[in-house]
Design a protein around this motif. Structure first.
Motif, PDB file in Angstrom:
ATOM      1  N   ALA A  47     -28.840  11.236  13.170  1.00 35.53           N
ATOM      2  CA  ALA A  47     -28.840   9.818  13.575  1.00 35.53           C
ATOM      3  C   ALA A  47     -30.209   9.417  14.115  1.00 35.53           C
ATOM      4  N   VAL A  48     -30.767  10.261  14.968  1.00 32.17           N
ATOM      5  CA  VAL A  48     -32.080   9.937  15.535  1.00 32.17           C
ATOM      6  C   VAL A  48     -33.184  10.165  14.506  1.00 32.17           C
ATOM      7  N   GLY A  49     -33.084  11.310  13.793  1.00 35.41           N
ATOM      8  CA  GLY A  49     -34.161  11.681  12.866  1.00 35.41           C
ATOM      9  C   GLY A  49     -34.329  10.683  11.735  1.00 35.41           C
ATOM     10  N   LEU A  50     -33.226  10.310  11.104  1.00 34.44           N
ATOM     11  CA  LEU A  50     -33.332   9.382   9.966  1.00 34.44           C
ATOM     12  C   LEU A  50     -33.815   8.006  10.419  1.00 34.44           C
ATOM     13  N   SER A  51     -33.291   7.560  11.569  1.00 37.84           N
ATOM     14  CA  SER A  51     -33.739   6.241  12.044  1.00 37.84           C
ATOM     15  C   SER A  51     -35.205   6.292  12.475  1.00 37.84           C
ATOM     16  N   ALA A  52     -35.628   7.445  13.001  1.00 33.93           N
ATOM     17  CA  ALA A  52     -37.048   7.580  13.381  1.00 33.93           C
ATOM     18  C   ALA A  52     -37.930   7.553  12.137  1.00 33.93           C
ATOM     19  N   ALA A  53     -37.459   8.213  11.069  1.00 35.87           N
ATOM     20  CA  ALA A  53     -38.240   8.217   9.825  1.00 35.87           C
ATOM     21  C   ALA A  53     -38.354   6.789   9.275  1.00 35.87           C
ATOM     22  N   ALA A  54     -37.229   6.066   9.331  1.00 35.21           N
ATOM     23  CA  ALA A  54     -37.241   4.680   8.840  1.00 35.21           C
ATOM     24  C   ALA A  54     -38.177   3.825   9.681  1.00 35.21           C
ATOM     25  N   THR A  55     -38.134   4.040  10.992  1.00 37.86           N
ATOM     26  CA  THR A  55     -39.034   3.290  11.880  1.00 37.86           C
ATOM     27  C   THR A  55     -40.488   3.612  11.562  1.00 37.86           C
ATOM     28  N   GLY A  56     -40.746   4.892  11.386  1.00 41.08           N
ATOM     29  CA  GLY A  56     -42.113   5.309  11.074  1.00 41.08           C
ATOM     30  C   GLY A  56     -42.611   4.674   9.793  1.00 41.08           C
ATOM     31  N   TYR A  57     -41.754   4.654   8.784  1.00 41.98           N
ATOM     32  CA  TYR A  57     -42.133   4.059   7.495  1.00 41.98           C
ATOM     33  C   TYR A  57     -42.460   2.573   7.681  1.00 41.98           C
ATOM     34  N   ALA A  58     -41.553   1.882   8.393  1.00 39.65           N
ATOM     35  CA  ALA A  58     -41.760   0.436   8.595  1.00 39.65           C
ATOM     36  C   ALA A  58     -43.016   0.186   9.426  1.00 39.65           C
ATOM     37  N   GLN A  59     -43.207   1.007  10.462  1.00 40.11           N
ATOM     38  CA  GLN A  59     -44.380   0.796  11.324  1.00 40.11           C
ATOM     39  C   GLN A  59     -45.678   1.078  10.584  1.00 40.11           C
ATOM     40  N   ALA A  60     -45.629   2.064   9.693  1.00 39.35           N
ATOM     41  CA  ALA A  60     -46.844   2.372   8.929  1.00 39.35           C
ATOM     42  C   ALA A  60     -47.260   1.173   8.089  1.00 39.35           C
ATOM     43  N   ARG A  61     -46.286   0.567   7.429  1.00 38.79           N
ATOM     44  CA  ARG A  61     -46.595  -0.583   6.570  1.00 38.79           C
ATOM     45  C   ARG A  61     -47.052  -1.780   7.399  1.00 38.79           C
ATOM     46  N   ILE A  62     -46.272  -2.056   8.461  1.00 40.90           N
ATOM     47  CA  ILE A  62     -46.604  -3.227   9.293  1.00 40.90           C
ATOM     48  C   ILE A  62     -47.919  -2.991  10.034  1.00 40.90           C
ATOM     49  N   GLY A  63     -48.088  -1.766  10.554  1.00 48.43           N
ATOM     50  CA  GLY A  63     -49.287  -1.451  11.329  1.00 48.43           C
ATOM     51  C   GLY A  63     -50.553  -1.627  10.510  1.00 48.43           C
ATOM     52  N   ALA A  64     -50.514  -1.163   9.255  1.00 45.76           N
ATOM     53  CA  ALA A  64     -51.699  -1.281   8.407  1.00 45.76           C
ATOM     54  C   ALA A  64     -52.059  -2.752   8.193  1.00 45.76           C
ATOM     55  N   ALA A  65     -51.034  -3.550   7.910  1.00 47.42           N
ATOM     56  CA  ALA A  65     -51.283  -4.978   7.680  1.00 47.42           C
ATOM     57  C   ALA A  65     -51.751  -5.659   8.965  1.00 47.42           C
ATOM     58  N   ALA A  66     -51.102  -5.278  10.088  1.00 48.71           N
ATOM     59  CA  ALA A  66     -51.442  -5.921  11.366  1.00 48.71           C
ATOM     60  C   ALA A  66     -52.871  -5.589  11.772  1.00 48.71           C
ATOM     61  N   MET A  67     -53.273  -4.338  11.576  1.00 49.39           N
ATOM     62  CA  MET A  67     -54.644  -3.971  11.956  1.00 49.39           C
ATOM     63  C   MET A  67     -55.669  -4.679  11.062  1.00 49.39           C
ATOM     64  N   GLY A  68     -55.297  -4.896   9.815  1.00 48.97           N
ATOM     65  CA  GLY A  68     -56.164  -5.672   8.923  1.00 48.97           C
ATOM     66  C   GLY A  68     -56.359  -7.078   9.467  1.00 48.97           C
ATOM     67  N   ALA A  69     -55.246  -7.651   9.943  1.00 53.21           N
ATOM     68  CA  ALA A  69     -55.319  -9.007  10.501  1.00 53.21           C
ATOM     69  C   ALA A  69     -56.151  -9.020  11.782  1.00 53.21           C
ATOM     70  N   VAL A  70     -55.979  -7.982  12.619  1.00 52.05           N
ATOM     71  CA  VAL A  70     -56.724  -7.920  13.887  1.00 52.05           C
ATOM     72  C   VAL A  70     -58.229  -7.762  13.620  1.00 52.05           C
ATOM     73  N   ALA A  71     -58.560  -7.015  12.564  1.00 56.51           N
ATOM     74  CA  ALA A  71     -59.979  -6.858  12.221  1.00 56.51           C
ATOM     75  C   ALA A  71     -60.610  -8.209  11.908  1.00 56.51           C
ATOM     76  N   GLU A  72     -59.831  -9.077  11.267  1.00 50.25           N
ATOM     77  CA  GLU A  72     -60.322 -10.422  10.941  1.00 50.25           C
ATOM     78  C   GLU A  72     -60.299 -11.326  12.166  1.00 50.25           C
ATOM     79  N   LYS A  73     -59.179 -11.250  12.923  1.00 49.41           N
ATOM     80  CA  LYS A  73     -59.005 -12.120  14.091  1.00 49.41           C
ATOM     81  C   LYS A  73     -58.548 -11.273  15.277  1.00 49.41           C
TER      82      LYS A  73
END
Lengths: 645, 74
Positions: free
Chosen positions: B13-39
């Motif tokens: 229960a914890v492991g699978l949800s953590a993996a899903a969170t990690g996947y989502a954060q990786a995608r969002i984090g990359a995009a968010a940091m791109g945005a922060v680099a600009e603004k």
């Protein structure tokens, strides 16, 4: 809290517009509203100020001497100084590059000396007598490809009639290379070295014609002489600027003030003889602004406060909180400033954030260590606002961590518990702790979300937004019903409460759905589910806390596995790691609970911070006044807008 | 129920949800940091966006806690 703002209109003779702006600039409590968008750009005052700043920045800081120059004199000074300063800065840059690169040349060529001791002593004229030529090179060759390529090309070009000696670069550093060949081939070799595939950085022209040995010697001498030359250059720079530096600084301040007034004047509505200025002013200070304008300008201006506070497309917000809350105010701005008519969440954040941090860390020793770290941060970087404010947040969080450490009976994880530290409430590391810890986290979450909903309801009611009032009321009803149902289930409430609780849930869902309009059937229940999800999200208070407890537990277990000394080292490492995580992760989690769950219930965001005239000239030690040469140094006016910046 | 299976269930229960969170954060984090680099002023919103998927792992933790509390005691 949000400071109420009112609009004030100033009407006066056009000739006195700059004087009126100067008075407002000195008061620093009025923001000029854009009444007219002017097409023509402001004059070149700001550009002039930038030029002066550029010259001043080349020399160490020095206070203003109070003397200012008029524009003509200033331009003359700049035209004299700028070329001199630019030349000195260019020399300084050249020296800097030389200081960086020379050691690389020396290192690469020194490595060649023992390989070719006889050749290294031959100068160009000796080689000419022998019909030979040499080229010393420094190659950037991190992977060895360039040396191989050069060797292959030379073989192809000169056959066996050449000698190539290279040193071995360390850690992908530069490679020294000495080529010896027939003098007749010199042009072919130079053409080859100029090709793109042989990445060499050459040897500066100043060292050509020498033997390798004397080149290295000359480079060593040059390296030894560079610091003194750099110092002399810096001295020359200071001596060039110093005589006028104090005057230039005073003039920059005056120019900045004039530039700000010129820009503000662009927003006024101006006719042939009159001007109209519209201002945002804190309500409490409107009388003072009116009084000061009348006192300074007399009958040349008329001041009136607009009925109903005035209107604007983009009204600013002014936040004023006690000094201890400034770090939290900055954190609010990190997300977005509240809109006028909204709620300033600073005070709630100042209470909630350290509390949540303390719940998650909950350890006497970690809390004390965080207090010590925050004390060092605030003491050592007292003049750095960001670090100092971070220290202040950590201090509050550290105190809460100590308090919850006492409640949970934790010191370095389970070490305190093992040594007999009693838990005032319950010990988090035990198997029976999970249930009360989860309930505690949910209780905090419920209280926080209810507070957010109440703030949202209050804001909506104040703004007369009926749909939002219904939505927030419905959500609160649902929550009340759910609390009632939970109470009945665990027998804290009598069974007779079941019907009212179910009724509250149903009515709440209906009200929340109705508030969403046509899509309410879908969005209403989703909204309620989202709110329950938000409360469940506070379980992270328990989750992160438990992770910290068990990491500390692991550290303590490892300490007793091996020899005592090794155990102490390993445990110290893990506790240090846990402390670093404790300082970072709970802060991010507490911040997120505020930004996402709590603010989501009431904080609209998107506000624009109040930016009073004179803000940019604060601490410039200049009294704004009539243009040009009449500006002189005075003490800044103590009236402060108290803006959030 | 066997204690081991309960532990595996809670871990999943914890492991699978953590993996899903990690996947989502990786995608969002990359995009968010791109945005922060600009603004750079978007850093607050970037943290917010990156933190949103963490609810998944918290819900996983809640499920794991329920598994342990409800089944572990039997």
């Amino acid at each position: 809290m949000l400071v109420p703002l009112a609009q004030v209109e100033v009407i006066g003779l056009r000739a006195r517009l700059d004087d009126a702006l100067a008075v407002l600039q000195s008061l620093r409590v009025a923001e000029v509203v854009t009444m007219v968008e002017r097409a023509e750009p402001p004059d070149d005052l700001a550009d002039l100020a930038r030029r002066v700043d550029a010259v001043c920045s080349a020399s160490p800081d020095r206070p203003t001497d109070g003397t200012t120059l008029d524009d003509e004199a200033l331009r003359a000074v700049l035209e004299r100084l700028e070329p001199q300063v630019a030349a000195l800065l260019a020399q300084q840059e050249g020296l800097r590059v030389e200081i960086e690169t020379l050691p690389r040349y020396i290192e690469a060529l020194e490595a060649l000396l023992p390989l070719v001791p006889e050749l290294a002593r031959l100068e160009d004229r000796h080689l000419a007598d022998l019909g030979l030529a040499t080229v010393a090179l420094v190659l950037d060759d991190p992977d060895g490809r360039v040396v191989a390529e050069l060797s292959s090309q030379l073989k192809h070009l000169l056959g066996r009639l050449h000698l190539m000696v290279t040193s071995i670069g360390e850690d992908a550093g530069p490679v020294g290379c000495l080529l010896v060949f027939r003098r007749a081939d010199i042009s072919d070799v130079k053409a080859l070295l100029g090709s793109e595939r042989i990445a060499n950085v050459g040897v500066p022209d100043a060292y050509t014609g020498r033997s390798l040995h004397s080149t290295v010697e000359a480079m060593r001498e040059r390296r030894a002489a560079l610091p003194a030359e750099q110092e002399a250059l810096q001295r020359g720079l200071v001596e060039t600027i110093a005589p006028v530096l104090g005057t230039l600084r005073a003039t920059t301040a005056a120019l900045t003030a004039r530039a700000e007034r010129a820009e503000a004047g662009q927003h006024a509505d101006v006719s042939a003889r009159t001007f109209v200025l519209r201002l945002w002013v804190p309500v409490a200070q409107t009388a003072m602004v009116e009084q000061e304008l009348r006192k300074q300008l007399g009958a040349a201006v008329a001041v009136a406060r607009l009925a109903g506070g005035g209107s604007s497309d983009d009204p600013p917000v002014l936040l004023r909180n006690r000094p201890g809350w400034q770090p939290f105010q900055r954190l609010v701005g990190f997300l977005s400033w509240p809109t006028p008519g909204g709620v300033d969440p600073t005070r709630f954040m100042a209470v909630g954030l350290p509390l949540f941090f303390g719940v998650m860390v909950g350890d006497v020793v970690y809390g004390a260590a965080l207090l010590a770290i925050s004390w060092v941060l605030r003491r050592r970087w007292a003049d750095n606002d960001t670090v100092s404010e971070l220290g202040r947040v950590l201090t509050l969080g550290g105190w809460w961590a100590v308090a919850f450490g006492i409640l949970f009976g934790e010191a370095l994880g389970d070490l305190g518990h093992t040594l007999g530290l009693p838990a005032v409430w319950f010990y988090r590391g035990g198997p029976e702790a999970l249930e009360p810890l989860l309930l505690f986290a949910l209780a905090i979450g419920s209280a926080h979300i209810v507070l957010g909903l109440l703030l949202g309801l209050w804001t909506a009611a104040r703004g007369r937004r009926g749909r939002q009032v219904a939505e927030k009321s419905g959500s609160l009803l649902v929550l009340a019903g759910l609390f009632g149902l939970t109470g009945v289930t665990v027998a804290w409430l009598p069974a007779a409460m079941l019907t009212p609780a179910v009724g509250a849930v149903v009515v709440g869902i209906v009200v929340a759905s109705a508030s969403q309009g046509a899509l309410g059937l879908l969005l209403g229940p989703l909204e309620v589910l989202g709110m329950i999800g938000n409360i469940l999200s506070y379980l992270r208070l328990a989750a992160v806390g438990l992770a910290s407890v068990y990491l500390a537990h692991v550290a303590n277990q490892l300490a007793v596995v091996g020899p005592l000394l090794l155990g102490i080292v390993v445990a110290s490492f893990f506790h240090a790691l846990n402390l670093a995580l404790a300082a970072f992760s709970p802060m991010i989690q507490a911040l997120r609970l505020h930004y996402v769950e709590f603010f989501g219930e009431f904080h609209d965001g998107g506000g624009r911070l109040f930016s009073p005239l004179g803000r940019d000239v604060i601490n410039r030690a200049v009294e704004p006044g009539p243009p040009a040469a009449q500006l002189t140094r005075t003490t800044p006016e103590p009236l402060r807008a108290g803006s959030a910046t | 129920m066997e204690l081991g299976l309960i532990a595996v269930g809670a871990g999943l229960a914890v492991g699978l949800s953590a993996a899903a969170t990690g996947y989502a954060q990786a995608r969002i984090g990359a995009a968010a940091m791109g945005a922060v680099a600009e603004k750079p002023e978007l850093i607050g919103r970037a943290i917010l966006l990156v933190a949103i998927p963490e609810t998944l792992v918290i819900l996983g933790f809640a499920v794991a806690a329920m598994i342990i509390l409800l089944l572990g005691g039997q």
